[in-house]
Design a protein around this motif. Sequence first.
Motif, PDB file in Angstrom:
ATOM      1  N   ASP A   1      19.878   2.940  -4.845  1.00 29.86           N
ATOM      2  CA  ASP A   1      20.132   1.934  -3.834  1.00 29.86           C
ATOM      3  C   ASP A   1      19.964   0.554  -4.439  1.00 29.86           C
ATOM      4  N   GLN A   2      20.499  -0.426  -3.775  1.00 32.20           N
ATOM      5  CA  GLN A   2      20.451  -1.791  -4.265  1.00 32.20           C
ATOM      6  C   GLN A   2      19.096  -2.412  -3.977  1.00 32.20           C
ATOM      7  N   GLN A   3      18.905  -3.600  -4.523  1.00 28.92           N
ATOM      8  CA  GLN A   3      17.634  -4.289  -4.367  1.00 28.92           C
ATOM      9  C   GLN A   3      17.370  -4.608  -2.903  1.00 28.92           C
ATOM     10  N   GLY A   4      16.119  -4.508  -2.542  1.00 27.08           N
ATOM     11  CA  GLY A   4      15.751  -4.812  -1.180  1.00 27.08           C
ATOM     12  C   GLY A   4      15.903  -6.276  -0.876  1.00 27.08           C
ATOM     13  N   SER A   5      16.229  -6.612   0.339  1.00 29.35           N
ATOM     14  CA  SER A   5      16.426  -7.998   0.724  1.00 29.35           C
ATOM     15  C   SER A   5      15.168  -8.615   1.301  1.00 29.35           C
ATOM     16  N   GLY A   6      14.152  -7.787   1.594  1.00 29.63           N
ATOM     17  CA  GLY A   6      12.940  -8.323   2.197  1.00 29.63           C
ATOM     18  C   GLY A   6      12.068  -9.039   1.199  1.00 29.63           C
ATOM     19  N   THR A   7      11.592  -8.375   0.181  1.00 29.43           N
ATOM     20  CA  THR A   7      10.739  -8.950  -0.837  1.00 29.43           C
ATOM     21  C   THR A   7      11.548  -9.184  -2.090  1.00 29.43           C
ATOM     22  N   ALA A   8      11.415 -10.386  -2.683  1.00 31.19           N
ATOM     23  CA  ALA A   8      12.180 -10.711  -3.874  1.00 31.19           C
ATOM     24  C   ALA A   8      11.859  -9.726  -4.981  1.00 31.19           C
ATOM     25  N   GLY A   9      12.905  -9.123  -5.565  1.00 39.28           N
ATOM     26  CA  GLY A   9      12.723  -8.186  -6.665  1.00 39.28           C
ATOM     27  C   GLY A   9      12.334  -6.790  -6.230  1.00 39.28           C
ATOM     28  N   ALA A  10      12.177  -6.537  -4.929  1.00 35.37           N
ATOM     29  CA  ALA A  10      11.790  -5.211  -4.457  1.00 35.37           C
ATOM     30  C   ALA A  10      12.928  -4.222  -4.646  1.00 35.37           C
ATOM     31  N   ALA A  11      12.564  -2.971  -4.870  1.00 32.61           N
ATOM     32  CA  ALA A  11      13.551  -1.898  -5.017  1.00 32.61           C
ATOM     33  C   ALA A  11      13.664  -1.154  -3.697  1.00 32.61           C
TER      34      ALA A  11
ATOM     35  N   LEU B   1      14.833   2.254  -1.775  1.00 34.68           N
ATOM     36  CA  LEU B   1      15.134   3.673  -1.952  1.00 34.68           C
ATOM     37  C   LEU B   1      15.772   4.229  -0.695  1.00 34.68           C
ATOM     38  N   LYS B   2      16.964   4.785  -0.836  1.00 36.62           N
ATOM     39  CA  LYS B   2      17.700   5.403   0.276  1.00 36.62           C
ATOM     40  C   LYS B   2      17.867   4.456   1.459  1.00 36.62           C
ATOM     41  N   GLU B   3      18.009   3.153   1.142  1.00 39.16           N
ATOM     42  CA  GLU B   3      18.245   2.117   2.155  1.00 39.16           C
ATOM     43  C   GLU B   3      17.145   2.068   3.215  1.00 39.16           C
ATOM     44  N   ARG B   4      15.960   2.558   2.835  1.00 43.31           N
ATOM     45  CA  ARG B   4      14.890   2.621   3.840  1.00 43.31           C
ATOM     46  C   ARG B   4      13.528   2.216   3.289  1.00 43.31           C
ATOM     47  N   TYR B   5      13.167   2.726   2.121  1.00 47.72           N
ATOM     48  CA  TYR B   5      11.813   2.519   1.611  1.00 47.72           C
ATOM     49  C   TYR B   5      11.819   1.401   0.566  1.00 47.72           C
ATOM     50  N   GLU B   6      11.083   0.355   0.873  1.00 51.93           N
ATOM     51  CA  GLU B   6      11.049  -0.830   0.015  1.00 51.93           C
ATOM     52  C   GLU B   6       9.809  -0.797  -0.869  1.00 51.93           C
ATOM     53  N   ILE B   7      10.034  -0.796  -2.175  1.00 52.75           N
ATOM     54  CA  ILE B   7       8.943  -0.698  -3.145  1.00 52.75           C
ATOM     55  C   ILE B   7       8.736  -2.063  -3.773  1.00 52.75           C
ATOM     56  N   ASP B   8       7.535  -2.594  -3.641  1.00 52.98           N
ATOM     57  CA  ASP B   8       7.229  -3.944  -4.096  1.00 52.98           C
ATOM     58  C   ASP B   8       6.606  -3.900  -5.492  1.00 52.98           C
ATOM     59  N   PRO B   9       7.305  -4.384  -6.522  1.00 55.14           N
ATOM     60  CA  PRO B   9       6.755  -4.337  -7.880  1.00 55.14           C
ATOM     61  C   PRO B   9       5.588  -5.284  -8.105  1.00 55.14           C
ATOM     62  N   THR B  10       5.348  -6.189  -7.169  1.00 53.48           N
ATOM     63  CA  THR B  10       4.233  -7.135  -7.327  1.00 53.48           C
ATOM     64  C   THR B  10       2.928  -6.598  -6.760  1.00 53.48           C
ATOM     65  N   GLN B  11       2.973  -5.491  -6.042  1.00 52.80           N
ATOM     66  CA  GLN B  11       1.760  -4.937  -5.434  1.00 52.80           C
ATOM     67  C   GLN B  11       1.410  -3.583  -6.072  1.00 52.80           C
ATOM     68  N   ARG B  12       0.708  -3.664  -7.204  1.00 51.05           N
ATOM     69  CA  ARG B  12       0.257  -2.447  -7.880  1.00 51.05           C
ATOM     70  C   ARG B  12      -0.913  -1.818  -7.142  1.00 51.05           C
ATOM     71  N   LEU B  13      -0.979  -0.492  -7.229  1.00 53.31           N
ATOM     72  CA  LEU B  13      -2.080   0.275  -6.637  1.00 53.31           C
ATOM     73  C   LEU B  13      -2.678   1.167  -7.728  1.00 53.31           C
ATOM     74  N   PRO B  14      -3.422   0.577  -8.655  1.00 54.72           N
ATOM     75  CA  PRO B  14      -3.903   1.360  -9.810  1.00 54.72           C
ATOM     76  C   PRO B  14      -4.800   2.539  -9.436  1.00 54.72           C
ATOM     77  N   ASP B  15      -5.472   2.466  -8.281  1.00 52.44           N
ATOM     78  CA  ASP B  15      -6.336   3.583  -7.881  1.00 52.44           C
ATOM     79  C   ASP B  15      -5.539   4.838  -7.546  1.00 52.44           C
TER      80      ASP B  15
END
Length: 672
Positions: free
Chosen positions: A4-14, A16-30
């Motif tokens: 899927d194309q880049q998300g329009s909500g958060t800059a640079g977000a990916a 997935l399936k036009e539904r799930y927005e993954i934010d590369p700036t919010q890591r969850l190392p735990d």
Amino acid sequence: MASDQQGSGTAGAALLKERYEIDPTQRLPDLDMPQAEAYHCEDRRGSGRSLYALLCRADMPLRVGAMRSLKGVQVPGLLTLVEYGIVDWLPGQRRQMAVVYERPSGGRVLPRPGQRFDAIPEAQFIKRVMKPIIQALQEMSQRGVVHRAVRLDNLFWHDQTKERLVLGDCVTAPPGYNNHVVYEPLYFAMANPEGRGQGYSKDDLYSLGICFLGLLTGRDPAHGWEDNDVIRAKLAQSTYASFASDNRVPLNLIEVMRGVLCDDYKERWDLENVDLWMNGRRLSPLQPKPPKRAQRPFKFEGVDYFTCRELAHAMASSWDAALSPILDGRVEVWLRRGMEDNETADAISVAVRLSQSGSEAKSGGDYTVARVLILLDPAAPLRYRELRVTLDGFGAALAAVMMQKKQIRLYAEVLARDLAKNWIDAQGIYSPELGHFENQFKDLTANLQTQMIGWGMERCVYELNEHLHCQSPLIEKEYVSEIRELLPALDRVSLKIDPKTKPVDRHIAAYIGCKWERDTKVQFRALNENSSDRQILGMVSLLAVLQWRLGPPALHGLAGWIGAQLAPIIAGYHGRMRRKELEKEVPKLVRKGSLPELYNLLDNQEERQRDNDGFAWAKAEYAAADQQCRALEAGKLVRDEQAEMIGQQAAAVLSVFVAIVTVCIVLFMRIM
């Protein structure tokens, strides 16, 4: 599996399936896994669920089949896999696999290796631990999936009340890859992590038994153990004796612990046995039979060994040193006198004699050592120098080393020397599973021996790994995991590639050959011909078949890329007018983006026959004219002499005639 194309909500977000927005700036190392990084994830439809995404490594084979089977499964003892797929990942400047899970709020049981944690009271153990985890394994078993990542640092508390444990991710790495050898049965522990194989639910129960020890004591059972020390301990005595005897297992749990930690796979408890035990039926697990010990030890590298399995493991760990005692007969003598095992001794004698004859004698003894180790310990993985794999894990191991650009020579030698057949024969039994492996490795060896483009080790890796994305350097970053994604990927990268580079390399050809066997035999024959024009025409035809069958209707970039390489095909036509026509028509079809039409233009059989007939007629005319010229040149001097003689005679006659006429005129004038 389209991305899927880049998300329009958060800059640079990916997205997935036009539904799930993954934010590369919010890591969850735990929530990281050893082979995947965790990021915050939002559901655009506002489901209210707390989610996170794991971004998988691009150089690690994944368990896509397990993703497909577990998607949406909701069971108390398992993290819910919500969605998975390929996303455009800007931080890596490539496409990657992402897996979205429901987020556990209670944290990991073991946040860091070796860290102490609160033990679970015996009275609550069955309710809080065993029931939800066994229920999860039962659900997975019904779906044909084995977890193979059961370990303390992959157990999570479902919520902050910490009343229920759940199993974590199991799809972002090969089966058993991240498990410490403490959690692995002996036959997997001795293999390379990437080559351990799928296994069965009994193997999950073994790993779960080790987890039970940790949960009961609040300690990490793997802490302080080196891999080789664990293997040696399990070889010398049972797993239960090595790890459970010092952990004071509660009396009411001893029975189930002995059952799931049994080293003999056949005698180990399965899910049904554990379920019966939890429902009150008491069983008596059989005690493992200790391995046969020799009357006298075999000294190797200064250490005494009393069992065949321990000796085989020591020799595998010191490969080069193992050849000498094998060739000089010390191993055979020890088997006859110390172990009183003439059958194995005879088998080793035959194996050494055969492996040292012919071409194998020049291999440096590797084949000899490998065959002897198989006979000493048939239950161990297939071992060949640094390579240690189960037959089931061979494919994932080959994929891992190929994806990580490591040497694959040992894998090729294992196939070329048919060591899988030696391992199967040493098992002493026949089963459908072993029959499947025998046929599979026979086909792999045939692929290896066929060195034409479309076969070789590249074909082997795709045959063994159904969901492996294409490893061609041209499109690896495009993460082509389905055949219909291949042409669009080549189209996207066409502007970044040197136009002189061929769009079909060994990996792409092997990928097509594995995923699309229909209508391509003629094309692969052409790809492997010697003439460059036939090779290029075979390449165009192969890609044209895919566009005709799978689409898309237009591939402007790829058509332009191919168009720049058509000079040898156009030059293959003899007629000047036909070449000019092609040079005029090809750009039109390139702009149209149609590979089938381009191929039909280049390989029009009527035009090619007409061109060949015209060329043959022209050659015949040229030969005839040339022959006439040569004949004329050969008779030139004779004709010149004859002409001179005839000319002289004509001149003489003419001069006499002129003289006579002149005399007659003079006489006539005088008479008058």
